[in-house]
Scaffold this active site. Structure first.
Site, short mmCIF file in Angstrom:
data_model
loop_
_atom_site.label_atom_id
_atom_site.label_comp_id
_atom_site.label_asym_id
_atom_site.label_seq_id
_atom_site.Cartn_x
_atom_site.Cartn_y
_atom_site.Cartn_z
N ALA A 69 0.81 -1.21 0.00
CA ALA A 69 0.00 0.00 0.00
C ALA A 69 0.85 1.26 0.00
O ALA A 69 0.48 2.28 -0.60
CB ALA A 69 -0.93 0.00 1.21
N GLU A 70 1.99 1.22 0.68
CA GLU A 70 2.81 2.41 0.82
C GLU A 70 3.64 2.73 -0.42
O GLU A 70 3.66 3.88 -0.87
CB GLU A 70 3.75 2.24 2.03
CG GLU A 70 3.07 2.28 3.38
CD GLU A 70 2.73 3.70 3.82
OE1 GLU A 70 2.98 4.64 3.05
OE2 GLU A 70 2.23 3.85 4.94
N SER A 71 4.35 1.74 -0.94
CA SER A 71 5.31 2.01 -2.02
C SER A 71 5.19 1.08 -3.21
O SER A 71 5.90 1.26 -4.20
CB SER A 71 6.75 1.89 -1.47
OG SER A 71 7.02 0.54 -1.10
#
Length: 203
Positions: free
Chosen positions: A102-104
């Site tokens: 989800a982040e990167s």
């Protein structure tokens, strides 16, 4: 094709020179000097980086080929780091994978518009507090991110939703609103992480 064959041939010679003279992979000085060749009376070509006779002539090396450097890697590329960090801090490795996705999206060089960095998108101050010196190093980033996630879980009595909200918006925001902050970005982030987490748990 002639140029390609020439480059391959010279690479083979360079490798042979390194092996015969004891140069290791960690000693780039082996390639720092020039390469010379000499053709003897029998037509045999000799190569060296230390010419010992006047008959040696310098070889003009072709430029090194430019290869693309991959950025985003597969979800399985950092499994060893993820499992090690998750084991040390007592966190589900599937949750860590979901956060990274989800982040990167598994891009170790990712930088957000707010300045969050690396796989687990650590803000500069968070990275510093977690002892991360290079946030773009996958191992450091994962350990720092998992350590921070564990701290958020402890701070919010192991509530997954509140810990994830704090990971995204900061613990002060969660405490200020007494729960998940009413931020569109945070709510979308929670949905993304939980979707990935559920998918991984079903595998």
């Amino acid at each position: 094709m002639d140029g390609k064959r020439r480059w391959i041939g010279i690479c083979v010679v360079l490798a042979a020179l390194c092996l015969t003279r004891g140069f290791g992979a960690g000693t780039p000085a082996a390639f720092a000097g020039s390469i010379y060749k000499y053709v003897d009376e029998n037509g045999v070509v000799h190569f060296t980086n230390v010419p010992t006779a006047p008959g040696y002539q310098k070889v003009d090396l072709p430029p090194l080929p430019t290869l693309p450097i991959p950025r985003k890697l597969s979800e399985d590329s950092f499994q060893q780091h993820i499992h090690k960090a998750a084991s040390i801090f007592g966190v589900d490795p599937r949750l860590v994978r979901a956060i990274i996705k989800a982040e990167s999206d598994f891009d170790p060089m990712a930088v957000s518009h707010k300045g969050a960095m690396g796989l687990m998108q650590l803000m500069p101050q968070t990275a510093k507090e977690m002892g991360v010196q290079n946030p773009f190093d996958p191992l450091e980033n994962i350990f720092g991110g998992v350590r921070y996630l564990k701290e958020m879980l402890r701070r919010f009595n192991n509530s997954l939703l509140l810990a994830l909200a704090a990971y995204n918006a900061g613990p002060e925001a969660v405490e200020k609103y007494g729960g998940i902050p009413p931020f569109k970005e945070t709510n979308e982030y929670l949905r993304r992480v939980l979707r990935h987490y559920m998918r991984l748990k079903r595998q």
